[in-house]
Design a protein around this motif. Sequence first.
Motif, PDB file in Angstrom:
ATOM      1  N   UNK A 199       0.832  -1.207   0.000  1.00 44.60           N
ATOM      2  CA  UNK A 199       0.000   0.000   0.000  1.00 44.60           C
ATOM      3  C   UNK A 199       0.868   1.258   0.000  1.00 44.60           C
ATOM      4  N   UNK A 200       2.004   1.201   0.697  1.00 45.89           N
ATOM      5  CA  UNK A 200       2.918   2.342   0.730  1.00 45.89           C
ATOM      6  C   UNK A 200       3.472   2.634  -0.656  1.00 45.89           C
TER       7      UNK A 200
ATOM      8  N   UNK B  17       2.385   1.407  -3.560  1.00 49.61           N
ATOM      9  CA  UNK B  17       1.299   1.634  -4.502  1.00 49.61           C
ATOM     10  C   UNK B  17       0.744   3.039  -4.420  1.00 49.61           C
ATOM     11  N   UNK B  18       0.652   3.581  -3.196  1.00 44.49           N
ATOM     12  CA  UNK B  18       0.161   4.944  -3.028  1.00 44.49           C
ATOM     13  C   UNK B  18       1.064   5.967  -3.704  1.00 44.49           C
ATOM     14  N   UNK B  19       2.373   5.814  -3.510  1.00 44.86           N
ATOM     15  CA  UNK B  19       3.336   6.739  -4.129  1.00 44.86           C
ATOM     16  C   UNK B  19       3.318   6.603  -5.650  1.00 44.86           C
ATOM     17  N   UNK B  20       3.380   5.367  -6.140  1.00 43.67           N
ATOM     18  CA  UNK B  20       3.382   5.148  -7.587  1.00 43.67           C
ATOM     19  C   UNK B  20       2.110   5.702  -8.226  1.00 43.67           C
TER      20      UNK B  20
ATOM     21  N   UNK C  14       1.369   7.191   7.411  1.00 44.74           N
ATOM     22  CA  UNK C  14       1.135   8.556   6.933  1.00 44.74           C
ATOM     23  C   UNK C  14       1.095   8.591   5.406  1.00 44.74           C
ATOM     24  N   UNK C  15       2.022   7.890   4.772  1.00 40.92           N
ATOM     25  CA  UNK C  15       2.066   7.834   3.316  1.00 40.92           C
ATOM     26  C   UNK C  15       0.763   7.254   2.766  1.00 40.92           C
TER      27      UNK C  15
ATOM     28  N   UNK D 218       4.071  16.288  -3.813  1.00 39.73           N
ATOM     29  CA  UNK D 218       3.493  15.671  -2.615  1.00 39.73           C
ATOM     30  C   UNK D 218       3.978  14.235  -2.458  1.00 39.73           C
ATOM     31  N   UNK D 219       4.002  13.489  -3.572  1.00 41.21           N
ATOM     32  CA  UNK D 219       4.472  12.100  -3.520  1.00 41.21           C
ATOM     33  C   UNK D 219       5.932  12.040  -3.068  1.00 41.21           C
ATOM     34  N   UNK D 220       6.764  12.925  -3.601  1.00 38.57           N
ATOM     35  CA  UNK D 220       8.184  12.947  -3.235  1.00 38.57           C
ATOM     36  C   UNK D 220       8.373  13.284  -1.762  1.00 38.57           C
ATOM     37  N   UNK D 221       7.609  14.248  -1.257  1.00 40.45           N
ATOM     38  CA  UNK D 221       7.737  14.654   0.142  1.00 40.45           C
ATOM     39  C   UNK D 221       7.285  13.540   1.079  1.00 40.45           C
ATOM     40  N   UNK D 222       6.265  12.803   0.683  1.00 41.76           N
ATOM     41  CA  UNK D 222       5.784  11.688   1.503  1.00 41.76           C
ATOM     42  C   UNK D 222       6.801  10.545   1.547  1.00 41.76           C
ATOM     43  N   UNK D 223       7.407  10.255   0.393  1.00 39.03           N
ATOM     44  CA  UNK D 223       8.259   9.067   0.295  1.00 39.03           C
ATOM     45  C   UNK D 223       9.712   9.308   0.704  1.00 39.03           C
TER      46      UNK D 223
END
Length: 286
Positions: free
Chosen positions: A12-13, A15-18, A142-143, A201-206
Amino acid sequence: MDIVFQQVLNGLTLGGIYSLVALGLTLVYGILHVPNFAHGAFYMVGAFISYTLIAKLEVNYWLAMLGAGAVVAVLAALAERLVFHPLRNESGLHPMIAAIGLLLFLEAGVQAIWGPDFLRMPTPYTGILDLGGVTAPVQRLLIIGAAFTLMLALHLFLTRTVMGSTIIAMAQNREGASLVGIDANRVAMLTFAVSGVLAAFAATLYAPINLVYPAMGHLVITKAFVIIILGGMGSVPGAILGGLIIGFAESFGAFYVSDHYKDIIAFVALVVILSFRPQGIFKGAH
């Protein structure tokens, strides 16, 4: 069973970013009908902006994410005006070459400012939760939560707002949308800005569970292309589902096969799925 749930969490982590990266890419493809190779550079720039705000200026994590999103949104909109808009009537090869040139330009710029070294982004969320035997780092939770919240927000934006409806209309029929009074230039800039926000946003989360470095967008954008091909070029639901498929395939593949081959799994999945469904899971459905 706990091991399976652990891999579900990891899937899920990833997959969410991708999915977030692929969503931005598929929105731009829907408007331009040209793959934007520079999207990986927007992801990378977002990570460096967040790193600077958090590590150097000690800005709050969430404010840093918003700041990175704003900077990359402006950068993406400028790229549309200065790079892609002048080539709108050229063949598909010209925008692709321009996108690669923009990618290299942004990477060189980042190396000139921040250097070529690998950097570690700090995060205030360092805790670890025990969810019934499953070890769950707070940053990963959080991600997952933020990624799916952003997907829902994007869905509502595209389906419940006038601006979102114009993006969908342009993606479905550019000429028809122009005939009913939709400003193609404004919609193109808006689409690039939204894609830039999603990438940042994806970069900051990951980044807090990965590393920040100039070439960090290469593998991510390659997988994003695999995802939008799997899901059907230009399909928003397909980008989300494709991201989850690749995320789970990598997570379980790394555990049951080998961590050394996890980056190859995305391409194996692409070959297998397209062998049965060449048009992708969803073909251009929004």
